[in-house]
Design an enzyme around this catalytic site. Sequence first.
Site, short mmCIF file in Angstrom:
data_model
loop_
_atom_site.label_atom_id
_atom_site.label_comp_id
_atom_site.label_asym_id
_atom_site.label_seq_id
_atom_site.Cartn_x
_atom_site.Cartn_y
_atom_site.Cartn_z
N SER A 268 -27.88 10.24 -27.52
CA SER A 268 -26.56 10.83 -27.29
C SER A 268 -26.00 10.40 -25.95
CB SER A 268 -26.65 12.36 -27.34
OG SER A 268 -27.40 12.85 -26.24
N LYS A 269 -24.76 10.77 -25.69
CA LYS A 269 -24.12 10.41 -24.43
C LYS A 269 -24.85 10.99 -23.23
CE LYS A 269 -19.43 9.85 -26.30
NZ LYS A 269 -18.03 10.34 -26.28
N ARG A 270 -25.54 12.12 -23.46
CA ARG A 270 -26.25 12.76 -22.35
C ARG A 270 -27.37 11.87 -21.80
NH1 ARG A 270 -25.78 16.88 -26.01
NH2 ARG A 270 -27.95 16.64 -26.69
N SER A 271 -27.83 10.92 -22.61
CA SER A 271 -28.91 10.03 -22.15
C SER A 271 -28.44 9.11 -21.02
CB SER A 271 -29.42 9.18 -23.32
OG SER A 271 -28.45 8.21 -23.69
N GLY A 272 -27.14 8.88 -20.96
CA GLY A 272 -26.60 8.01 -19.91
C GLY A 272 -26.62 6.54 -20.25
#
Length: 483
Positions: free
Chosen positions: A253-257
């Site tokens: 997800s986007k949270r992974s960076g």
Amino acid sequence: MKIRTRYAPSPTGRMHVGNLRTALYAYLIAKHEGGDFILRIEDTDQVRQVEGAVDIINRTLAQTGLIPDESPDRDGGVGPYVQSERVAAGIYTKYAKELIDKGEAYYCFCTPERLATLTQTIEGKEINIYDKHCLHLSKEEIEQNLASGMPYVIRQNNPQEGTTTFHDELYGDVTVENKELDDMILIKSDGFPTYNFANVVDDHLMGITHVIRGNEYISSTPKYNRLYEAFGWEIPKYIHCPLITDEEHHKLSKRSGHSSYEDLIEQGFLSETVVNFVALLGWSPDSEREIFSLEELVREFDYHRMGRSPSVFDYTKLRWMNGEYLKSMDPDAFYAQAEGWLKKAITKDLDLRKISEMVRTRIEIWPDIPEMVSFFETLPEYDTDLYRHKKMKSTPESALTVLKEVLPVLEAQDPAAWTNDALFETLKGFIQEKGYKNGYVLWPVRIAVSGKSVTPAGATEILEILGKEESLSRIGKAIEKLS
């Protein structure tokens, strides 16, 4: 039949790694067999559309080398290649009405309020399953509702009994109960087709032979096949790619960076590395080899070697792979990209080209450079315990002795001979004269002039870059510190 694949992204922002992999696999499958790779923009969800997203798609495909044979910019005779333009041409409405005439679809006039009452909780999840209410409207009721301008959608008429089976090239035959096939919407109330309907119509009209997509679409595939069968169209081959997860085995997800192509480029990865790495997220070559150019991937790629298990996005492996690409870069090409990073850390008039060659085989991503070379600009504060090295038999006390002995030797070095080779010969002579081991001398000298235990080059290479005056100054400071 010539293989034709397509990449059909929605313009909703940056290209997710999973979407890039879909595009890459579609490209490789087509090109491996000498086929065509098509780009189609699926912009039917106007609410989620992001301005500039189409430019991101085109730029990413260009940078990764996935050049479409047909696209909005390269008409191959089956355009338009943008779905909103196909809506304007009336393509989807025409085919939806054909399904209505065949009894395979129907008008639905149900209000949002009524639809909200149809929600069911199954296995803890709220699911909306339509009850075919409007399927039973009379022809007169339908005509009256249409004439009065009542909002409507067009729904697929799926059976509620029996089963539907489809074949996937990786998963084999997959059978689902028809009672699980909701009457999905084909045409929305705004006149735009849903993704599910538009891609079936477009894939047929564009002659797509192999459909490559994420395995989250497996559950929808029976509905697609029923549409193909209703029209009497040939069903394409399906290849559903495995899920990509992070190291914790959660969906990337986007949270992974690092979930998008642009994230990775901004973090200092090469485009070629990203393509190579993404190719291995779900596909295994017929060897232990891991480094492939795009041209080599085209030759090697066999989709039958794709897996079904989730693929883990191993960030450590990606860094290693990028380091391998940087090592093999042409020195001039490397310097062209490294120069800006070097100048972030070094403002002094030093030989940046030589420093560039020092770091080329030691960094994994571009942002590693400033931290690695910052000591050339300013000697960092460091603890004298740094001089302690068991293998070199070095201690702060022995280092002090060595530096005091070597300082006058270096002071006597001709400035014209302040080069790596000449300095190494001088120190080698000193070492032999004293009966020392190489590391016993070179370790403390390198610590003294760099203030770091790990550097991109050896002692004499650093001495050459710093120059005589700065080198002697740093060794003098080291002697003061150790004293």
